[in-house]
Motif scaffolding. Structure first.
Motif, mmCIF file in Angstrom:
data_model
loop_
_atom_site.group_PDB
_atom_site.id
_atom_site.type_symbol
_atom_site.label_atom_id
_atom_site.label_comp_id
_atom_site.label_asym_id
_atom_site.label_seq_id
_atom_site.Cartn_x
_atom_site.Cartn_y
_atom_site.Cartn_z
ATOM 1 N N ALA A 116 79.539 39.961 50.547
ATOM 2 C CA ALA A 116 78.900 41.119 49.913
ATOM 3 C C ALA A 116 79.291 42.416 50.608
ATOM 4 C CB ALA A 116 77.384 40.946 49.922
ATOM 5 N N ALA A 117 79.372 42.388 51.941
ATOM 6 C CA ALA A 117 79.729 43.600 52.691
ATOM 7 C C ALA A 117 81.165 44.026 52.386
ATOM 8 C CB ALA A 117 79.554 43.361 54.189
ATOM 9 N N VAL A 118 82.067 43.056 52.317
ATOM 10 C CA VAL A 118 83.467 43.368 51.995
ATOM 11 C C VAL A 118 83.566 43.953 50.591
ATOM 12 C CG1 VAL A 118 85.721 42.332 51.532
ATOM 13 C CG2 VAL A 118 84.456 41.695 53.591
ATOM 14 N N LYS A 119 82.859 43.342 49.658
ATOM 15 C CA LYS A 119 82.895 43.824 48.268
ATOM 16 C C LYS A 119 82.341 45.242 48.157
ATOM 17 C CE LYS A 119 82.063 42.289 43.562
ATOM 18 N NZ LYS A 119 81.600 41.175 42.708
ATOM 19 N N ALA A 120 81.292 45.532 48.950
ATOM 20 C CA ALA A 120 80.668 46.860 48.916
ATOM 21 C C ALA A 120 81.397 47.862 49.808
ATOM 22 C CB ALA A 120 79.211 46.753 49.362
ATOM 23 N N GLU A 121 82.425 47.367 50.528
ATOM 24 C CA GLU A 121 83.180 48.207 51.463
ATOM 25 C C GLU A 121 82.253 48.854 52.493
ATOM 26 O OE1 GLU A 121 85.493 50.872 49.023
ATOM 27 O OE2 GLU A 121 86.990 49.326 48.623
ATOM 28 N N ARG A 122 81.376 48.033 53.038
ATOM 29 C CA ARG A 122 80.431 48.485 54.055
ATOM 30 C C ARG A 122 80.555 47.612 55.290
ATOM 31 N NH1 ARG A 122 74.400 49.222 52.818
ATOM 32 N NH2 ARG A 122 74.707 50.618 54.578
ATOM 33 N N GLU A 123 80.188 48.175 56.447
ATOM 34 C CA GLU A 123 80.040 47.361 57.652
ATOM 35 C C GLU A 123 78.545 47.171 57.868
ATOM 36 O OE1 GLU A 123 82.079 47.271 61.925
ATOM 37 O OE2 GLU A 123 80.600 48.879 61.789
ATOM 38 N N LEU A 124 78.134 45.912 57.975
ATOM 39 C CA LEU A 124 76.722 45.580 58.093
ATOM 40 C C LEU A 124 76.425 45.063 59.491
ATOM 41 C CD1 LEU A 124 74.047 45.160 56.371
ATOM 42 C CD2 LEU A 124 74.794 42.773 56.183
ATOM 43 N N GLY A 125 75.464 45.683 60.161
ATOM 44 C CA GLY A 125 75.027 45.195 61.461
ATOM 45 C C GLY A 125 74.180 43.940 61.294
ATOM 46 N N CYS A 126 74.347 42.979 62.183
ATOM 47 C CA CYS A 126 73.606 41.721 62.100
ATOM 48 C C CYS A 126 72.980 41.366 63.446
ATOM 49 C CB CYS A 126 74.533 40.568 61.707
ATOM 50 S SG CYS A 126 75.199 40.701 60.030
ATOM 51 N N LEU A 127 71.725 40.932 63.393
ATOM 52 C CA LEU A 127 71.071 40.354 64.558
ATOM 53 C C LEU A 127 70.822 38.874 64.267
ATOM 54 C CD1 LEU A 127 68.334 42.996 65.561
ATOM 55 C CD2 LEU A 127 70.741 42.920 66.201
ATOM 56 N N ILE A 128 71.031 38.045 65.268
ATOM 57 C CA ILE A 128 70.692 36.635 65.145
ATOM 58 C C ILE A 128 69.195 36.492 65.409
ATOM 59 C CG2 ILE A 128 71.133 34.308 66.004
ATOM 60 C CD1 ILE A 128 73.628 35.650 64.787
ATOM 61 N N GLN A 129 68.458 35.944 64.441
ATOM 62 C CA GLN A 129 67.036 35.713 64.672
ATOM 63 C C GLN A 129 66.869 34.390 65.406
ATOM 64 O OE1 GLN A 129 64.354 35.966 61.322
ATOM 65 N NE2 GLN A 129 62.623 35.156 62.495
ATOM 66 N N VAL A 130 66.189 34.450 66.555
ATOM 67 C CA VAL A 130 66.029 33.285 67.420
ATOM 68 C C VAL A 130 64.617 32.718 67.287
ATOM 69 C CG1 VAL A 130 66.179 32.431 69.790
ATOM 70 C CG2 VAL A 130 67.691 34.288 69.032
ATOM 71 N N ALA A 131 64.533 31.417 67.026
ATOM 72 C CA ALA A 131 63.241 30.730 66.944
ATOM 73 C C ALA A 131 62.932 30.140 68.314
ATOM 74 C CB ALA A 131 63.286 29.636 65.881
ATOM 75 N N LEU A 132 62.173 30.876 69.124
ATOM 76 C CA LEU A 132 61.889 30.424 70.480
ATOM 77 C C LEU A 132 61.022 29.170 70.494
ATOM 78 C CD1 LEU A 132 61.282 33.906 72.094
ATOM 79 C CD2 LEU A 132 63.211 32.383 72.537
ATOM 80 N N ASP A 133 60.259 28.933 69.423
ATOM 81 C CA ASP A 133 59.440 27.725 69.364
ATOM 82 C C ASP A 133 60.261 26.497 69.005
ATOM 83 O OD1 ASP A 133 59.827 28.816 66.875
ATOM 84 O OD2 ASP A 133 57.799 28.481 66.141
ATOM 85 N N ALA A 134 61.550 26.676 68.772
ATOM 86 C CA ALA A 134 62.440 25.547 68.487
ATOM 87 C C ALA A 134 63.308 25.202 69.690
ATOM 88 C CB ALA A 134 63.333 25.872 67.283
ATOM 89 N N GLU A 135 62.976 25.779 70.849
ATOM 90 C CA GLU A 135 63.839 25.596 72.023
ATOM 91 C C GLU A 135 63.806 24.161 72.545
ATOM 92 O OE1 GLU A 135 64.916 27.704 76.287
ATOM 93 O OE2 GLU A 135 63.234 28.465 75.138
#
Length: 239
Positions: A116-135
């Motif tokens: 989707a970002a390539v198609k929209a010609e945008r750079e999208l910032g991403c954060l990895i969401q971490v599930a600490l209760d799954a450690e």
């Protein structure tokens, strides 16, 4: 000044004081922490007031609410963060307005966001969401990838066209070893961030803490706090 603007300004001032005090207590500069105001369930008129008061980062967790609001506020100097669990069929819409998606939690979502970002010609910032209760073999009750999956997912984001790996996000767990121990949870996220930055030095965002626990997040080293009700007040939940 309208009553609503005065109310938001007063609340914003109190939150600003809390962040500043937390930074001082932690020996950190105030500039190290960015406030993101969570505008879910609140109208576009509130977003406009926030922008007038100097807020530059706002967050939403449901595309059906966020998309029309972002369109209505497209003239404002705002960065929109998407913080909710994201279904792939909503990705194209979210990429049209969001500067960052903080809830990246699976390879399939990375693939969809990249396309989707390539198609929209945008750079999208991403954060990895971490599930600490799954450690320790638990199940993430509030979304996110288990900690042992961070490295692989981060690599996928870093190598995906149109995406930029910005860091990590978590929501304080309600169960598991960190239940009721927000600061310990956020400190654990910062430890994972340190490991991540060894491989991806620019991925230095740590998004943690909300209205009730922003002090614990700042003490732990969060770079971004996500505050809704403390700024905008309590509103009925949308159906």
């Amino acid at each position: 000044m309208t009553d609503r603007k005065a109310e938001i300004a007063a609340n914003l001032g109190k939150v600003e004081e809390r962040i500043a005090a937390a930074c001082a207590a932690a020996g950190r500069a105030r500039e190290e922490v960015t406030l993101i105001v969570v505008t879910k369930t609140y109208p576009a008129s509130d977003v406009r007031i926030l922008a007038e008061l100097g807020v530059r980062h706002v967050a939403e967790n449901r595309d059906q609410d966020a998309a029309p609001k972002a369109a209505e506020c497209s003239d404002l100097p705002l960065t929109w963060h998407f913080v909710g669990q994201l279904q792939t069929n909503k990705v194209r819409s979210v990429v049209s307005y969001a500067g960052l998606v903080q809830s990246v939690d699976r390879p399939k979502l990375v693939t969809a966001l990249s396309a989707a970002a390539v198609k929209a010609e945008r750079e999208l910032g991403c954060l990895i969401q971490v599930a600490l209760d799954a450690e320790e073999g638990g199940r993430g009750e509030r979304g996110g990838v288990a900690p042992d999956g961070i490295e692989e997912l981060a690599g996928l984001v870093a190598n995906a066209p149109g995406l930029r790996l910005d860091g990590l996000m978590t929501v304080a767990p309600l169960a598991g070893p960190y239940a009721g121990r927000q600061q310990a949870a956020f400190q654990r996220l910062v430890e994972f961030s340190t490991l991540l930055r060894a491989a991806h030095p620019a991925a230095n965002m740590v998004s943690a803490g909300m209205s009730a626990d922003l002090e614990e997040a700042v003490a732990a080293g969060a770079t971004h706090v996500r505050v809704g009700s403390a700024v905008l007040g309590v509103r009925p939940r949308l159906r």
